[in-house]
Design a protein around this motif. Sequence first.
Motif, short mmCIF file in Angstrom:
data_model
loop_
_atom_site.label_atom_id
_atom_site.label_comp_id
_atom_site.label_asym_id
_atom_site.label_seq_id
_atom_site.Cartn_x
_atom_site.Cartn_y
_atom_site.Cartn_z
N ARG A 152 3.06 34.81 -38.60
CA ARG A 152 2.01 33.95 -39.14
C ARG A 152 1.49 34.46 -40.49
NH1 ARG A 152 -1.42 29.87 -37.48
NH2 ARG A 152 -3.64 30.20 -37.80
N ASP A 209 3.84 32.89 -43.25
CA ASP A 209 4.06 31.47 -43.07
C ASP A 209 2.96 30.73 -43.83
OD1 ASP A 209 4.59 28.95 -41.90
OD2 ASP A 209 3.12 29.37 -40.33
N LEU A 210 3.37 29.75 -44.63
CA LEU A 210 2.37 29.02 -45.42
C LEU A 210 2.13 27.61 -44.90
CD1 LEU A 210 3.33 30.24 -49.01
CD2 LEU A 210 1.55 31.09 -47.50
N THR A 211 2.48 27.38 -43.64
CA THR A 211 2.08 26.11 -43.03
C THR A 211 0.73 26.31 -42.34
OG1 THR A 211 3.12 26.59 -40.90
CG2 THR A 211 4.51 25.56 -42.57
N ASP A 212 0.23 25.18 -41.81
CA ASP A 212 -0.99 25.24 -41.00
C ASP A 212 -2.14 25.83 -41.79
OD1 ASP A 212 -2.76 25.08 -38.91
OD2 ASP A 212 -2.01 26.87 -37.90
N PRO A 213 -2.56 25.14 -42.87
CA PRO A 213 -2.01 23.89 -43.42
C PRO A 213 -0.94 24.15 -44.49
CG PRO A 213 -4.04 24.41 -44.55
CD PRO A 213 -3.82 25.51 -43.54
N THR A 214 -0.08 23.18 -44.67
CA THR A 214 0.87 23.20 -45.79
C THR A 214 0.18 22.61 -47.01
OG1 THR A 214 2.72 22.91 -44.28
CG2 THR A 214 3.12 22.40 -46.60
N THR A 215 0.22 23.35 -48.08
CA THR A 215 -0.45 22.90 -49.30
C THR A 215 0.19 21.61 -49.82
OG1 THR A 215 -1.04 25.15 -49.89
CG2 THR A 215 -1.01 23.55 -51.68
#
Lengths: 514, 514
Positions: free
Chosen positions: A459, A462-468
């Motif tokens: 995590r 990881d740049l999701t959650d949120p994805t820009t």
Amino acid sequence: MNGARSLLSGLVGAGVDVCFMNPGTSEMHFVQALDAVPDMRGVLALFEGVATGAADGYARITGRPAAVLLHLGPGLANGTANLHNARRAHSPVLCVVGAHATDHVRHDAPLQSDIDAIARGASGWVHTSGTTRALASDAMRAVEATGRGGGQVATLVLPADVSWSDGGRVAPPRPFPVPSPVSIEALDSVAASVGEGTVLLLGGDALSERGLRAASRISRATGTRLVAERFAARMESGAGVPTVDRLAYLAEQVRPQLAGATTLVLAGAPSPVAFFAYPGVESDLVPDGCAVLELADAAQDVVGALEALAGRLASDVDPDLAPLSPVDPEPGPLSVRSLGAAIAVTLPENAIVVDESITSGGGLKALTTAPRHSLLTLTGGAIGQGLPVATGAAVAAPDRPVVTVEADGSALYTIQALWTQAREQLDVTTVVVNNAAYAILRGELARTGAGGADERAQRMLDLTDPTTDFTAVSRGLGVPAERATTSEELVAALRKAHAEPGPHLIEAIVPPVA
Amino acid sequence: MNGARSLLSGLVGAGVDVCFMNPGTSEMHFVQALDAVPDMRGVLALFEGVATGAADGYARITGRPAAVLLHLGPGLANGTANLHNARRAHSPVLCVVGAHATDHVRHDAPLQSDIDAIARGASGWVHTSGTTRALASDAMRAVEATGRGGGQVATLVLPADVSWSDGGRVAPPRPFPVPSPVSIEALDSVAASVGEGTVLLLGGDALSERGLRAASRISRATGTRLVAERFAARMESGAGVPTVDRLAYLAEQVRPQLAGATTLVLAGAPSPVAFFAYPGVESDLVPDGCAVLELADAAQDVVGALEALAGRLASDVDPDLAPLSPVDPEPGPLSVRSLGAAIAVTLPENAIVVDESITSGGGLKALTTAPRHSLLTLTGGAIGQGLPVATGAAVAAPDRPVVTVEADGSALYTIQALWTQAREQLDVTTVVVNNAAYAILRGELARTGAGGADERAQRMLDLTDPTTDFTAVSRGLGVPAERATTSEELVAALRKAHAEPGPHLIEAIVPPVA
């Protein structure tokens, strides 16, 4: 005339006529002097890392320093990561750091801090100006210092009272340092060593058109292999220029690249080392038993040295020039490969390409088939360099289109650069490659032997959650933006961006590769 | 167990169980250890200034250090401005800065730089860990160091090989420093001086509820005037807490505030000085002829001292507590005044308010009429602190709503904090006051005597062309946003944001005042 006005007048007299800035109260006299010295162009940045990175980009294109105006220790600190990149690029950059008035320092007001200590992190020359009378003269020494050692960051600390007091006088410019010549002995030594088994490692000015042409002639005449340093401050590339393979990023890829070399000649490049250390892996990438000769370091005239060698060894040999041969990208969903092809096939003539694509840059090898351009890369490994460097390059060369290929994680470091591109209406097209991850770190996690990573570690990469949503961010900062998920969309968006004036951003959705 | 795992285990054992981070390759073993040490919470930030500011906010709420994980010299530099603010807040913050492996340093790889030099800019304690065996023990010394002197930044430099090698062992925690007691002599001296003509200047822990209650009793019993320092790390405020006027920002406003004082007693606050120096203006704000006594400095038990004094001087006197009395804002287009009223009238119980409103904060005096809350301000003057501090405060106190009042120029420094608020689903409502200018600098330009500014200078203070659309930027970073131009819209947006879980942003359009 007050100190600030003498400073600006002196700088303009020395050819330093652009200042990227994010000023505060202690810099108000400097700002006010912009009205009195109209030949100094002030360019506002909304974060200091944008200003310092822009000065780096400006220097890479012009070979001359721009000034940067920063607000006390915290402002300098905010700009230091891109000064670090500028240091590694041997870019001449003049930092002017406003400081509290001399008599205010003892009161330890909230913004007081150790400016000198912070400056030592990236500057090769640091001086605090003590009197208004000497300020412009100090500035001339600072400008000269930016040119030493092949180019460096010089920081002039400017107390507010030195800036605001009367008694300033303009000082004449000092000659800007030029590269020192390479000795005959060094040339002789390299001339005796070139041939099969020798690798000529090109860096710095050796990657200029003249340097590359001379190196190509030497290579064709003698069988010497050419390799370029990985992270060039500026490398000429594309049709009409010799194509030279660049060193790989990963140590395990460099070893086969250099395997079999019996002599390594350093031509403006440092000796190859691993970017990071890994458990049980040797950092030094020179093959066992390979001799290392230095033709020229960053402060020396490597172009002259290469041309002298070419004159001796290849007087009747022409360089090997790349043809114009871009190929349309494979249609359909974007990949790292089709991303590179799309950028190459749409690249305008005489462009500047800024590459901070990190793991998504594999396809950019296609740029060697594109029209002639200058390639600027991430010299110091401090991410957040691409958007600012592109900004400064565009200020330096208003007649040249700039294309930035930018990784998502890196883009978010200094995203404020988009605003300056909008304000100055710079001709910059930014392609943000959104793979929604610090993808390089996923690979590095394995390579460092840290082992597998479960959810909690993953995590952090990881740049999701949120994805820009980069199109929203870009529009919010004044730069029109669209999204591309296929090659066709990317090519269309690039053509549109190149055809319209001013900055554009394209968010390219590409799956991670690392 | 490797070094990284011993480090995380040791930190958790010492109660340091949150780490704000932006890691790189040299920190991969630290990241990987998050899986093995599940009590350590990793919080990802997309820029280091967000991570360090969050650690500051966390410390202001908990009184205890969080860890920050940063990537080499450039990562530390990016975090230094908010470490500067943390230093001025006396916040305990533990920085762990990953560095190249010990044997890699001599190769001067691209990311090599002088980490120690940069660390000296804001850290009171700096140490490079030399062996894996000693790492956790070094970390325990670092944690202890964060508590010294009333709270400071401690930086532990962690070479990659020290982190990845086996042989780590957990070290027991050291006692966390507590404030040292104030001497009887100091109490006697102050007790003899309180009364009409004396000003008690409250700072640091004196602005806690206990400190304010004791100070209020002393004031009521003796006629001593109370004034709070301008930039409090944390000040309790609102209904049920004594209201104390804060020192003004501008020297010319402070002078009438302190006029007539014959004795100034420093209770956890530094002696008042001008924030900046100005030509011909004295920086020291202590009135001529006024005696200065120090009751307690930041490292001393100022609350105990105030309570001891109250026991002596006001044993039968109750404190003067503010009533709950917020007033609806005047309807219509927003002003600085109605902005403050709208925030006060909608403020939830037990909120945390982060104020980086700069010139737009005049109306926030209305907060003294609002429900009880904790107020966190810009301690070190390095802008870009509000959004990160709010992020860390929300992590520290998940049961408390956080409201950030943020100036536009400052918001853009560390706007990436919104992403972390979205990822962690923090209950933060950010009000960005968009006046499209570095409004404070317009005032400062005049106050520094720089004179009028024409177009070229004014353009460096102006944030239009383009004007940032904060709602677009916010949505792009994953935080829902709306815009308010009237009091009614702002009140409605605030009520909605407070009622919904997770972060929100409201862009309040307010004319500049400076």
